[in-house]
Design an enzyme around this catalytic site. Structure first.
Site, PDB file in Angstrom:
ATOM      1  N   TYR A  34       0.851  -1.210   0.000  1.00 26.03           N
ATOM      2  CA  TYR A  34       0.000   0.000   0.000  1.00 26.03           C
ATOM      3  C   TYR A  34       0.871   1.238   0.000  1.00 26.03           C
ATOM      4  CZ  TYR A  34      -4.940  -1.013   0.289  1.00 26.03           C
ATOM      5  OH  TYR A  34      -6.221  -1.343  -0.031  1.00 26.03           O
ATOM      6  N   GLU A  46      -0.632   4.905  -0.461  1.00 20.25           N
ATOM      7  CA  GLU A  46      -1.402   6.129  -0.713  1.00 20.25           C
ATOM      8  C   GLU A  46      -0.511   7.356  -0.591  1.00 20.25           C
ATOM      9  OE1 GLU A  46      -3.227   3.654   0.742  1.00 20.25           O
ATOM     10  OE2 GLU A  46      -5.375   4.145   0.667  1.00 20.25           O
ATOM     11  N   ASP A  97      -7.241  13.273 -25.108  1.00 20.93           N
ATOM     12  CA  ASP A  97      -7.152  11.867 -24.708  1.00 20.93           C
ATOM     13  C   ASP A  97      -6.456  11.136 -25.849  1.00 20.93           C
ATOM     14  OD1 ASP A  97      -7.550   9.180 -24.262  1.00 20.93           O
ATOM     15  OD2 ASP A  97      -9.625   9.395 -23.586  1.00 20.93           O
ATOM     16  N   THR A 140      -4.123   5.917 -21.915  1.00 20.10           N
ATOM     17  CA  THR A 140      -3.912   4.595 -21.345  1.00 20.10           C
ATOM     18  C   THR A 140      -2.489   4.190 -21.725  1.00 20.10           C
ATOM     19  OG1 THR A 140      -4.898   3.625 -23.311  1.00 20.10           O
ATOM     20  CG2 THR A 140      -6.303   3.796 -21.367  1.00 20.10           C
ATOM     21  N   LYS A 180      -2.313   0.436 -25.134  1.00 29.30           N
ATOM     22  CA  LYS A 180      -2.728   0.330 -26.550  1.00 29.30           C
ATOM     23  C   LYS A 180      -1.464   0.412 -27.411  1.00 29.30           C
ATOM     24  CE  LYS A 180      -7.428   2.001 -25.732  1.00 29.30           C
ATOM     25  NZ  LYS A 180      -7.530   2.729 -24.449  1.00 29.30           N
ATOM     26  N   ARG A 212      -2.045  -2.711 -18.774  1.00 28.33           N
ATOM     27  CA  ARG A 212      -3.241  -1.882 -18.609  1.00 28.33           C
ATOM     28  C   ARG A 212      -2.913  -0.841 -17.549  1.00 28.33           C
ATOM     29  NH1 ARG A 212      -6.469  -4.814 -21.610  1.00 28.33           N
ATOM     30  NH2 ARG A 212      -8.011  -3.166 -21.664  1.00 28.33           N
TER      31      ARG A 212
HETATM   32  N1  DSN Z   1     -12.168   0.265 -24.890  1.00 30.36           N
HETATM   33  C1  DSN Z   1     -11.195   1.080 -25.581  1.00 30.36           C
HETATM   34  C2  DSN Z   1     -11.180   0.800 -27.028  1.00 30.36           C
HETATM   35  O1  DSN Z   1     -11.411  -0.329 -27.402  1.00 30.36           O
HETATM   36  O2  DSN Z   1     -10.908   1.688 -27.831  1.00 30.36           O
HETATM   37  C3  DSN Z   1     -11.385   2.486 -25.291  1.00 30.36           C
HETATM   38  O3  DSN Z   1     -11.382   2.662 -23.934  1.00 30.36           O
END
Ligand code: DSN
Length: 431
Positions: free
Chosen positions: A52, A54, A197, A223, A226, A232
């Site tokens: 932990y 925080e 984003d 994120t 990707k 993730r």
């Molecule tokens: N779920 C993602 C996507 O597939 O583009 C976006 O958050």
């Protein structure tokens, strides 16, 4: 594959092994998915999950965080260098919490936010009606023109009329690049906060093969799993230096000059508790990978592959939304094939090609069975596939979508997919 898990919990071990085989023997073409390195996986599966912490490095509410501080600081420093920003928060659990925190940093519930409609490729968290962002905020949504492209003149008119406090750009299904300088001018003209984003494009932006919103957007969310090819997770970036993240701003400190503090405070204690330290470590590893020259070549190849795939699909007579792509993804408009996205997705899945059904602009069908198929190249590019393979995959997809119930077409396509996956092996070390 698992020394301990297969003995203690053979059911879960079996499911993971089956999923490994599915990933190895199929073509993963969902544009938001990718394959992390084994180094990233090792950090993610580490004992850091036990701790932990925080707070932020040097300012924790729990003892014993000296090594966690090292990990988080490394992740922050690597992200700052890679994206060329002053401040990064690496604690958001994933993209949705990151966007929630970004909004919460600068707007109170009830204030006006604006984002692209989900039905036109935008994201749930950019103000969609059933999401927290549409329920708790006064959300106005924008859409593309009938040609699938953003109409910046129309957008400017809408922003001037609505004067949103927060404006989001970025999408899950927009196959073109954004004019960040123009968007910044439009949004700052009404004194709004511009959030970019970049979840989908982060890898290409990190590799500097497409334009970065740094210097234009006030806040950047992304994120990490990707095109950036990490675990993730998510990050929030901005310029400026934090004062003290855990103390309220004084009367003299304006929000616009204190975005780092407001963002840090929105993440913790505003929305989250303890950071996921194993995830932070894996993000740090992925950021180090993305700083390597090989990653730039990878990012360039994602784009070349997307162009080759789009050209192949169009040569086969398929219609793409906006008639092509400038990034890593494209959307096939199935209308003329008299096929729904649900059946299209299913037919491709039967031959080992994983895509997702998606709405097209002004779709007349329902979101659960829309008129489009979304697909992209980051994961295939991670396997080492290049343009000539994309041409072949485009031909396979086209044949399947034109004859989705023809057994011999599907069998032949399944064989071709299997052959391709054998030529470009994945995670062989895990077998
Ligand atoms: N779920 C993602 C996507 O597939 O583009 C976006 O958050």
């Amino acid at each position: 594959m698992f020394k301990h898990l297969s003995i203690f919990d053979p059911e879960i071990a079996k499911s993971i092994e089956q999923e490994l085989t599915r990933q190895q023997q199929g073509l993963e073409m969902i544009p938001s998915e990718n394959f992390t390195s084994l180094a990233v996986l090792e950090a993610l599966g580490s004992i850091l999950t036990n701790k932990y912490s925080e707070g932020y490095p040097g300012k924790r509410y729990y003892g014993g965080n000296q090594y966690i501080d090292q990990v988080e600081e490394l992740a922050q420093e690597r992200a700052k260098k890679l994206f060329g920003v002053d401040h990064v928060n690496v604690q958001p659990y994933s993209g949705s919490p990151a966007n929630q925190a970004a909004i919460f940093a600068v707007a109170r519930p009830g204030e006006k936010i604006m984002g692209m409609s989900l039905l036109f490729g935008g994201h749930l968290t950019h103000g969609w009606k059933v999401n927290f962002s549409g329920v708790c905020y006064n959300s106005v949504q924008y859409q593309t023109g009938p040609n699938g492209l953003l109409d910046y003149d129309e957008l400017e008119k809408l922003v001037k009329t609505e004067k949103p406090k927060v404006f989001f750009c970025g999408a899950t299904a927009y196959p073109r690049l954004y004019d960040y300088p123009r968007l910044a001018k439009i949004i700052h003209g009404v004194d709004g906060y511009f959030i970019a984003d970049i979840a989908h494009e982060a890898g290409m932006i990190a590799a500097k093969v497409i334009l970065s919103p740094v210097g234009y957007a006030d806040i950047i969310t992304t994120t990490t799993h990707k095109s950036l090819r990490g675990p993730r997770g998510a990050m929030i970036m901005c310029n400026g230096l934090p004062s003290h993240p855990l103390k309220p701003l004084t009367a003299e400190e304006t929000p616009r000059d204190n975005l780092p503090t407001l963002i840090d405070r929105a993440v913790f204690p505003g929305l989250q508790g303890g950071p996921h330290n194993h995830q932070t470590a894996a993000i740090a590893v992925a950021l180090a990978e993305a700083a390597k020259p090989e990653f730039k070549i990878y990012a360039e190849q994602i784009l070349k592959n997307a162009k080759a795939l789009a050209a192949s699909l169009m040569n086969e007579g398929l219609k793409l939304v906006t008639d092509g792509t400038d990034n890593h993804l494209m959307i096939i408009d199935l209308t003329s094939l008299n096929l729904g996205g649900k059946d299209g997705e299913l037919a491709l899945e039967q031959v080992g090609i994983t895509v997702n059904k998606n709405t097209i602009p002004f779709d007349h069908r329902k979101p659960f069975d829309p008129s489009g198929i979304r697909l992209g190249t980051p994961a295939l590019t991670s396997r080492g596939m290049k343009e000539e393979v994309m041409v072949e995959i485009g031909q396979i997809i086209s044949l399947v979508l034109k004859s989705p119930t023809n057994k011999s077409t599907l069998e032949k396509a399944r064989e071709q997919v299997k052959n391709l996956t054998k030529q470009y092996p994945l995670y062989s070390e895990l077998n």
